[in-house]
Design an enzyme around this catalytic site. Sequence first.
Site, PDB file in Angstrom:
ATOM      1  N   SER A 174      32.635  40.112  43.173  1.00 21.00           N
ATOM      2  CA  SER A 174      33.380  39.508  43.943  1.00 21.00           C
ATOM      3  C   SER A 174      34.801  39.557  43.786  1.00 21.00           C
ATOM      4  O   SER A 174      35.532  40.556  44.121  1.00 21.00           O
ATOM      5  CB  SER A 174      32.985  37.737  44.082  1.00 21.00           C
ATOM      6  OG  SER A 174      33.369  36.934  44.768  1.00 21.00           O
ATOM      7  N   THR A 175      35.520  38.208  43.366  1.00 22.15           N
ATOM      8  CA  THR A 175      37.135  38.644  43.083  1.00 22.15           C
ATOM      9  C   THR A 175      37.378  39.685  42.480  1.00 22.15           C
ATOM     10  O   THR A 175      36.811  39.682  41.294  1.00 22.15           O
ATOM     11  CB  THR A 175      37.554  37.149  42.508  1.00 22.15           C
ATOM     12  OG1 THR A 175      37.115  36.277  43.494  1.00 22.15           O
ATOM     13  CG2 THR A 175      38.922  37.203  42.750  1.00 22.15           C
ATOM     14  N   HIS A 201      31.366  40.086  47.755  1.00 22.23           N
ATOM     15  CA  HIS A 201      31.256  39.018  48.642  1.00 22.23           C
ATOM     16  C   HIS A 201      32.565  39.311  49.585  1.00 22.23           C
ATOM     17  O   HIS A 201      33.704  39.337  49.367  1.00 22.23           O
ATOM     18  CB  HIS A 201      31.700  37.755  47.913  1.00 22.23           C
ATOM     19  CG  HIS A 201      30.570  37.345  46.774  1.00 22.23           C
ATOM     20  ND1 HIS A 201      30.803  36.581  45.711  1.00 22.23           N
ATOM     21  CD2 HIS A 201      29.184  37.706  47.224  1.00 22.23           C
ATOM     22  CE1 HIS A 201      29.664  36.119  45.456  1.00 22.23           C
ATOM     23  NE2 HIS A 201      28.654  36.914  46.102  1.00 22.23           N
ATOM     24  N   MET A 294      34.180  35.517  41.261  1.00 18.87           N
ATOM     25  CA  MET A 294      34.326  33.987  40.935  1.00 18.87           C
ATOM     26  C   MET A 294      32.872  33.594  40.994  1.00 18.87           C
ATOM     27  O   MET A 294      32.002  33.958  41.739  1.00 18.87           O
ATOM     28  CB  MET A 294      34.892  33.455  41.825  1.00 18.87           C
ATOM     29  CG  MET A 294      35.617  32.001  41.802  1.00 18.87           C
ATOM     30  SD  MET A 294      36.909  31.571  42.937  1.00 18.87           S
ATOM     31  CE  MET A 294      36.004  31.941  44.518  1.00 18.87           C
ATOM     32  N   ASP A 297      27.231  33.824  41.028  1.00 15.62           N
ATOM     33  CA  ASP A 297      26.167  34.490  41.900  1.00 15.62           C
ATOM     34  C   ASP A 297      25.775  35.991  41.136  1.00 15.62           C
ATOM     35  O   ASP A 297      26.673  36.739  40.585  1.00 15.62           O
ATOM     36  CB  ASP A 297      26.760  34.981  43.071  1.00 15.62           C
ATOM     37  CG  ASP A 297      25.704  35.492  43.991  1.00 15.62           C
ATOM     38  OD1 ASP A 297      24.548  35.119  43.713  1.00 15.62           O
ATOM     39  OD2 ASP A 297      26.008  36.428  45.011  1.00 15.62           O
TER      40      ASP A 297
END
Length: 362
Positions: A174-175, A201, A294, A297
Site C-alpha cells: 500500500s503506502t 491499494h 498502512m 491488510d
Amino acid sequence: MVSVLVVDDSVVVRRLIVDALSADPGIQVVGTAPNGKVALSKIDMLKPDIVTLDIEMPVMDGLTTIKEIRKVHPRLPVIMFSTLTSVGASATLEALASGASDYVTKPANVGSVSESIKSVREQIIPRIHALCRTGTPPRGAVRPAPRLAPPPPRAAAGAGAGAGTPDIVAVGCSTGGPDALAKVVNALPATFPVPVVVVQHMPQVFTKMFAERLDRSSPLKVVEAQGEMTLTPGTVYIAPGDYHLEVARRGTGVVTHLQQGPPENFCRPAVDVLFRSVAKAYGGSTLGLILTGMGQDGKRGSEALVSKGAEIVAQDEATSVVWGMPGAVAGAGLAHSILPLHEISQHLISRVAGGRMARSRG
C-alpha cells in the site's frame, strides 16, 4: 502535534484541505502556499512535519517541487493531491517515483462542500498520522533489523521457508508500495519461472497506468489483471482498482477472477482476499510477500497461507515508508523472514529460481 504545510494553487482547495484537517486535534496547519516556489521557501521557514502538494500548479508544479524538496529534505513526508484521471494518475506515479510518500485523490462528483471535506478528511488524516507516527524511523533511516522471525506457530511441521519450491509469489502493498514493488520486480530476471500476483491499494485508472509503467521498466511482463486470465510464469498480474483479485484452479491451470464483493480492511482490492484464494489454489507452494503499507491488510490472508504451510516474507521497518502491513504480519509471528527492501528480490530468486535449479540437478 503534527504540523502541515498545504500547497495548492486553488484558494478553494486550500481552504477545503485546511477545514478537513482542522477536525483532528492532533494536526495543525502551520501554513499554505499557492505554488511550489513559495512552498520551498516556507518549508525552510516553517519546518513542517509533512507537506500536502498539488500536482498541477503555475510557477512551479508539483513534480518539479517534489524533486526540489528531495534534494534538501530527503525524509520529509509529502502527500500528493491528484485528479482521478489518466493524466493525474500518470503524474502521480511520476511523483511517487520521484520521492513522494503517498497520494490522495481530489473529490469528484460530490454534492456539497461538506461531502468534499469529508472525502478529503477520510483519505488524508490516516495517512498523515501513519507517515508521521511517533517512534517511526524516518524514511531511509539506517537501523539494524531482524532478518529472521520466529517460525509461525500455525505452520505444519516442515512447512514454510525452505520446505519446497514455491509455484507462485503473492504480494500485498500500500503506502510506499509502488516504489518498493518496482524495486523488487525490476530486479527479477525475465526467466523468473512462476507468476506473481499483486494487490497494491490504488483506485481505478491508477492501477492500469501503474501496470503499464512497471511493464516498461521490468524484465517481466506486467499487466493489469482481467477476469479469466491463465497465470503464466514470468508475468506479474496487478489487481485492478475497485475489484478484488482472486485466483482459482481451472483444469490443469490457474486463472484470475475479479469480483466486487464488499471492501475488506476498507480496501478493494484487498490483500486478504487475494491471499485466501492463493492459499486455496496453491496451498504451501506459495511465497507470500508483504511490502510497506498502512493498516493491516494481508495479516488474515497470511494466516490462511501459513496454515497451508506457505512461506511469508515481510519488508523490514527501516526500509518501509509505513510499517503497518508488514509490521502487523511480523508482530503476529507470521513472517518467516523480515528483510530490507534491497534483499527481497534476491531472496525470491533464491527460493523460486534457485530451488528449481537445485531440483533439476537432483
